[in-house]
Design a protein around this motif. Structure first.
Motif, PDB file in Angstrom:
ATOM      1  N   ARG A 123      38.109  38.229  48.706  1.00 26.46           N
ATOM      2  CA  ARG A 123      37.541  39.286  47.867  1.00 26.46           C
ATOM      3  C   ARG A 123      36.484  40.084  48.637  1.00 26.46           C
ATOM      4  NH1 ARG A 123      37.711  40.420  42.658  1.00 26.46           N
ATOM      5  NH2 ARG A 123      38.610  38.399  42.061  1.00 26.46           N
ATOM      6  N   THR A 127      37.443  43.999  50.306  1.00 28.23           N
ATOM      7  CA  THR A 127      36.760  45.114  49.634  1.00 28.23           C
ATOM      8  C   THR A 127      35.649  45.696  50.502  1.00 28.23           C
ATOM      9  OG1 THR A 127      35.263  43.574  48.503  1.00 28.23           O
ATOM     10  CG2 THR A 127      37.263  44.228  47.329  1.00 28.23           C
ATOM     11  N   ASP A 133      43.234  39.408  40.877  1.00 28.34           N
ATOM     12  CA  ASP A 133      43.324  40.637  40.091  1.00 28.34           C
ATOM     13  C   ASP A 133      42.760  41.806  40.891  1.00 28.34           C
ATOM     14  OD1 ASP A 133      44.032  42.171  37.909  1.00 28.34           O
ATOM     15  OD2 ASP A 133      42.114  41.876  36.876  1.00 28.34           O
ATOM     16  N   LEU A 134      43.214  41.891  42.152  1.00 29.96           N
ATOM     17  CA  LEU A 134      42.645  42.849  43.104  1.00 29.96           C
ATOM     18  C   LEU A 134      43.751  43.709  43.705  1.00 29.96           C
ATOM     19  CD1 LEU A 134      40.079  43.710  44.757  1.00 29.96           C
ATOM     20  CD2 LEU A 134      40.748  41.950  46.430  1.00 29.96           C
ATOM     21  N   VAL A 164      44.412  46.427  46.777  1.00 32.29           N
ATOM     22  CA  VAL A 164      43.820  46.832  48.056  1.00 32.29           C
ATOM     23  C   VAL A 164      44.712  47.884  48.693  1.00 32.29           C
ATOM     24  CG1 VAL A 164      42.956  46.058  50.294  1.00 32.29           C
ATOM     25  CG2 VAL A 164      42.943  44.487  48.336  1.00 32.29           C
TER      26      VAL A 164
END
Length: 327
Positions: free
Chosen positions: A24, A28, A273-274, A276
């Motif tokens: 994460r 990000t 739940d990402l 990219v």
């Protein structure tokens, strides 16, 4: 013959939570990055073993030859009753140290530390068979967080030596190195030792191919971190759509391994739940491998509370072993 024991401070759930955190934060960030420790699932470990046998990859064979040449001198200078090895893996090179320490007559306990229980169990059994007079106590942990779990010698005058080999110190950025070396110093008593294996600054024409071999094994190893995210975090990286890049940063004096997106991509990391996004040509750092000058390395050790007792280098000055005593 004593039966090897295994002490576990890192569960599968803890490992997954650490991966979730690192993925994460790294995915990000700008620029994006991932820590190199996530290369090493079973396939990644297999690929790295292949890398160590490549003609371009000099570090492993250079360190092994250096250890073979000077292990007796290390044993004479340190004479530990307990040898702790951080990131021990297969403990293959450590046999050279164990041979010398057992011959010197002081060693009672070998403590291999690694994140992989299976690697530790296999190594512990092999070491136990070869050195029946030495107790083996494996520790499953992340060496950056659990050094305080390292066993102490039974006798009040017994000494430990912590070995951190393979040039792994170079995978840490300067701030991480300072923190790590200070944490090692904190768990050692004055007069106990750290044996550090570190790659030295050499000609980039030799250095860069070690991390970008002609057969493409390192490229597959690099891309494996994406496959780890796919399998463990339910991501959908197209690993083959990323190009392996290895560059020498002359200012920082380290190799950077990166993955470069060959096209615009949107990646879903479902367990986080990402979403990219990667632009075509965007690079993500997956590893640094810092190389050192002896004066700089000795300065970092001194800042952490060590004094350098001895150092050894190979004939080509590509690799160093530094024996440092806790002050």
């Amino acid at each position: 013959m004593t039966i090897p024991s295994l002490e576990i401070h890192l569960s599968e759930d803890m490992l997954t939570e650490a991966l979730r955190h690192d993925a994460r934060v790294g995915l990000t960030a700008s620029p994006k990055w991932l820590p190199p420790k996530w290369f090493y699932d079973a396939r990644g470990s297999e690929l790295f073993e292949q890398i160590t046998e490549l003609p371009e990859y000099y570090p492993t064979r250079t360190e092994r030859a250096l250890l073979s040449a000077v292990a007796g001198e290390i044993a004479e200078a340190a004479a530990p009753e307990v040898l702790v090895e951080l990131g021990s893996g297969s403990s293959e090179k450590t046999v050279l140290l164990l041979d010398a320490f057992v011959a010197h007559g002081e060693l009672e306990l070998y403590v291999p530390q690694d994140v992989s229980p299976s690697a530790l169990e296999t190594a512990a059994e092999q070491i136990n068979e070869r050195f029946p007079g030495v107790s083996v106590h494996g520790v499953v942990s992340d060496f950056t967080h659990t050094l305080h779990h390292l066993p102490r010698p039974k006798g009040k005058d017994g000494k430990r030596m912590i070995a951190f080999l393979g040039g792994t110190i170079g995978n840490l950025v300067p701030e991480e190195r300072a923190e790590f070396l200070s944490s090692v110093r904190d768990v050692l008593d004055p007069g106990e030792f750290l044996l550090l294996g570190a790659g030295l600054v050499i000609d980039p024409a030799v250095l860069v191919p070690a991390y970008d071999d002609a057969a493409g094994v390192t490229a597959e190893f690099n891309r494996n971190v994406l496959r780890v995210l796919n399998s463990r975090l339910n991501a959908d990286f197209d690993a083959d759509a990323f190009r392996h890049v290895a560059v020498w940063d002359a200012q920082q004096e380290w190799i950077e391994m990166r993955l470069e997106a060959s096209r615009n991509m949107r990646v879903e990391v479902r367990d986080l739940d990402l979403t990219v996004d990667f632009a075509a040509g965007e690079q993500m750092r997956t590893e640094i491998s810092a190389k050192f000058r002896l004066s700089g390395l000795e300065g970092e050790l001194a800042h952490a509370g060590f004094s350098v007792a001895r150092h050894w280098t190979d004939p080509d000055d590509r690799f160093a072993l530094v024996l440092a005593a806790a002050k």
